[in-house]
Design an enzyme around this catalytic site. Structure first.
Site, PDB file in Angstrom:
ATOM      1  N   TRP A 156      -0.638  60.464  12.659  1.00  0.00           N
ATOM      2  CA  TRP A 156      -1.577  59.618  12.306  1.00  0.00           C
ATOM      3  C   TRP A 156      -0.884  58.298  11.775  1.00  0.00           C
ATOM      4  CZ3 TRP A 156       0.593  58.567   7.546  1.00  0.00           C
ATOM      5  CH2 TRP A 156       1.329  59.625   6.736  1.00  0.00           C
ATOM      6  N   LYS A 180      -3.758  65.200  22.346  1.00  0.00           N
ATOM      7  CA  LYS A 180      -4.598  65.611  21.066  1.00  0.00           C
ATOM      8  C   LYS A 180      -3.769  64.678  20.004  1.00  0.00           C
ATOM      9  CE  LYS A 180      -3.433  68.163  17.672  1.00  0.00           C
ATOM     10  NZ  LYS A 180      -3.733  67.132  16.496  1.00  0.00           N
ATOM     11  N   PRO A 181      -4.520  63.764  19.318  1.00  0.00           N
ATOM     12  CA  PRO A 181      -4.326  63.170  18.117  1.00  0.00           C
ATOM     13  C   PRO A 181      -4.396  63.789  16.975  1.00  0.00           C
ATOM     14  CG  PRO A 181      -6.493  62.328  18.891  1.00  0.00           C
ATOM     15  CD  PRO A 181      -6.034  63.301  19.677  1.00  0.00           C
ATOM     16  N   ALA A 182      -3.974  63.211  15.854  1.00  0.00           N
ATOM     17  CA  ALA A 182      -3.884  63.955  14.543  1.00  0.00           C
ATOM     18  C   ALA A 182      -5.349  63.790  14.131  1.00  0.00           C
ATOM     19  CB  ALA A 182      -3.322  63.006  13.578  1.00  0.00           C
ATOM     20  N   GLU A 255       9.922  63.953  18.707  1.00  0.00           N
ATOM     21  CA  GLU A 255      10.303  62.951  18.060  1.00  0.00           C
ATOM     22  C   GLU A 255       9.979  63.328  16.562  1.00  0.00           C
ATOM     23  OE1 GLU A 255       9.976  60.341  15.346  1.00  0.00           O
ATOM     24  OE2 GLU A 255       8.721  59.012  16.839  1.00  0.00           O
ATOM     25  N   LEU A 256      10.839  63.804  15.876  1.00  0.00           N
ATOM     26  CA  LEU A 256      10.802  64.322  14.503  1.00  0.00           C
ATOM     27  C   LEU A 256      10.990  63.779  13.416  1.00  0.00           C
ATOM     28  CD1 LEU A 256      11.912  67.696  15.986  1.00  0.00           C
ATOM     29  CD2 LEU A 256       9.440  66.610  16.173  1.00  0.00           C
ATOM     30  N   CYS A 289       8.527  57.131  10.605  1.00  0.00           N
ATOM     31  CA  CYS A 289       9.792  58.054  10.657  1.00  0.00           C
ATOM     32  C   CYS A 289      11.053  57.361  10.574  1.00  0.00           C
ATOM     33  CB  CYS A 289       9.815  58.789  12.038  1.00  0.00           C
ATOM     34  SG  CYS A 289       8.354  59.658  12.319  1.00  0.00           S
ATOM     35  N   GLU A 389      12.996  63.276   3.406  1.00  0.00           N
ATOM     36  CA  GLU A 389      12.318  62.255   3.873  1.00  0.00           C
ATOM     37  C   GLU A 389      11.334  62.306   2.753  1.00  0.00           C
ATOM     38  OE1 GLU A 389      10.205  62.728   7.639  1.00  0.00           O
ATOM     39  OE2 GLU A 389      10.543  60.759   8.049  1.00  0.00           O
TER      40      GLU A 389
END
Ligand code: SIN
Length: 484
Positions: A156, A180-182, A255-256, A289, A389
């Protein structure tokens, strides 16, 4: 429903070029995080829609992979043009669904257009490569083939750009995609689906469904036709997806999370470092991120840097992203606010000093989601904000004496997405090269580019997005050994 919702924006599933979902049993409300007002409702999809999307992508794959790459490139360039043409409407929708200020949203639309331009360039340069296989009498060729149907699951915080940087290279390579988007931010992704149709990308090349994330992901990962998954999101979910991808040996790009250090060396240009810190830390209210999560400042500059950063942070205009004056919007939801509060509380309990911010702002008629840009000094590595984070507008600062120690602290984390170093260029670059991560800004706080490789190491995942690296992720290389 909020009135600013742009007419023409789609709120249904896009499968095979058709909009569907009118008769869905379940619907979810897309809400403006700044006001909690419902923008619109979208149907909740599950395994049926996930499979229908793969059916459509599989059917279009034959045509799209056979389309000359120069023509694919033209479609991608047309998509970039359309994104720019509709940037204002798209930015409006994005700001409503994720809260970021309009200026940032416009920037994100342009950034997304860059991914299409960059992918178009790559599509034009795709060609067979003659190689020397050291086999006498054998003509050896490396052929770039599209992987096939690829799945994208996007977050998102960048509702348009994160899909653009998956869909554009996939399409450039000749793949088709299911996405699938958020749940919080489906509208920008659906709008992109619509623009691609207008750009001449065939029906079924990009299919976008909204709904139950676990059921949709599980369906795609169990489907033998899906050859790749690209995911941007948390490390925790990335691990689950990778486990799920193991059965069908689906190639993954993940990509976390990040935990970026921002190192300020003794001889750094203080004003540039503060400006860079502001641009990067408070972009999207710290919900990126790659934003700096911990500041390591040489002790000779720590007091001055802290004061200047706190001053600049306290001057940021916080409010609804739709207000032209706003420089920082709300956090996405109440859990996000709770996490920032917990990190601030933990730091203060453990000896940090509050220099500015530290609480939510009481904006009349608004939910309690506007967290003040916050600066903490005297932080230590055992504090939560130095270990995890935060994903919010918190800048915790720790002073260091010796650069080797700062580098050791910077690297002492399981994450490795981005890092920043400010200082004399040669020294800062040397330090930058010693950091364990995928992206380093050296006297540069917004390094992302659609033409450069973006991605992480360690728990921040693997795979690269952007430029030729991004397109390679969607390619299977075939080796032809021909005896003529
Ligand atoms: C991210 O935070 O995941 C993306 C940021 C960027 O592309 O600059």
């Amino acid at each position: 429903m909020a009135q600013v919702y742009a007419a023409g924006m789609r709120n249904r599933w896009l499968i095979g070029g058709a909009w569907s979902g009118d008769h869905a049993a379940e619907w979810l409300e897309v809400k403006d995080p700044a006001s909690d007002a419902c923008i619109t409702r979208v149907p909740v999809g599950g395994p049926l829609q996930a499979t229908a999307a793969v059916d459509a992508a599989e059917e279009t794959l034959r045509e799209w992979r056979a389309t000359p790459s120069a023509h694919r490139a033209d479609c991608l360039d047309a998509a970039a043009e359309l994104l720019l043409k509709h940037q204002s409407a798209l930015a409006h929708v994005m700001t409503q669904e994720c809260g970021k200020p309009l200026t940032e949203a416009v920037g994100e639309v342009r950034y997304s257009a860059d991914y299409f331009r960059s992918a178009a360039e790559q599509a034009r340069s795709l060609q067979d490569e003659s190689i020397d296989s050291h086999r006498p009498g054998v003509r050896a060729v490396a052929v770039s083939e599209p992987l096939g149907v690829c799945a994208a699951i996007t977050p998102w915080n960048f509702p348009l750009a994160m899909l653009a940087r998956k869909a554009a290279p996939a399409l450039a390579a000749g793949c088709t995609m299911v996405a699938k988007p958020a749940e919080e931010t489906p509208l920008s992704a659906l709008a992109l689906g619509e623009l691609l149709l207008e750009a001449g990308v065939p029906h079924g090349a990009l299919n976008v469904i909204v709904g139950d994330p676990e059921a949709i992901a599980a369906t795609w990962l169990a489907d033998k036709r899906v050859r790749k998954l690209s995911f941007t999101g948390s490390t925790e979910v990335g691990r689950l997806l990778m486990r799920g991808a193991a059965d069908q040996l689906i190639r993954c790009s993940l990509e976390l999370g990040g935990h970026a250090p921002f190192i300020v060396l003794a001889k750094a240009d203080l004003a540039a470092a503060v400006q860079g810190a502001m641009a990067s830390k408070f972009r999207n209210a710290g919900q990126t991120c790659i934003c700096p999560n911990r500041f390591l400042v040489h002790q000779s500059l720590a007091v001055e840097f802290t004061a200047a950063l706190a001053m600049a942070a306290s001057e940021l205009v916080v409010g609804s992203g739709l207000d032209a004056a706003t420089q920082m919007g709300p956090l996405i939801n109440d859990q996000a606010v709770a996490k920032v509060k917990a990190h601030v509380h933990d730091a203060l309990q453990n000896g940090a000093h509050l220099v500015s911010g530290g609480r939510t702002l009481a904006l009349s008629g608004r939910p309690d989601r506007f967290f003040m840009p916050t600066v903490l000094s005297h932080c230590t590595t055992d504090m939560l904000c130095f270990r995890q984070e935060t994903f919010g507008p918190l800048a915790p600062i720790m002073a260091f004496e010796d650069i080797a120690h700062a580098v050791a602290i910077a690297n002492a984390t399981p994450w490795g997405l981005a890092s920043y170093v400010y200082g004399p260029p040669a020294e800062a670059e040397r330090v930058g090269r010693s950091l364990e991560c995928g992206v380093v800004g050296v006297n540069e706080s917004t390094p992302s580019s659609a033409y450069a490789p973006f991605g992480g190491t360690k728990w921040s995942g693997f795979g690269r997005e952007g430029g030729r690296w991004g397109v390679q992720e969607y390619i299977s290389t075939k080796y032809l050994a021909v005896r003529d």
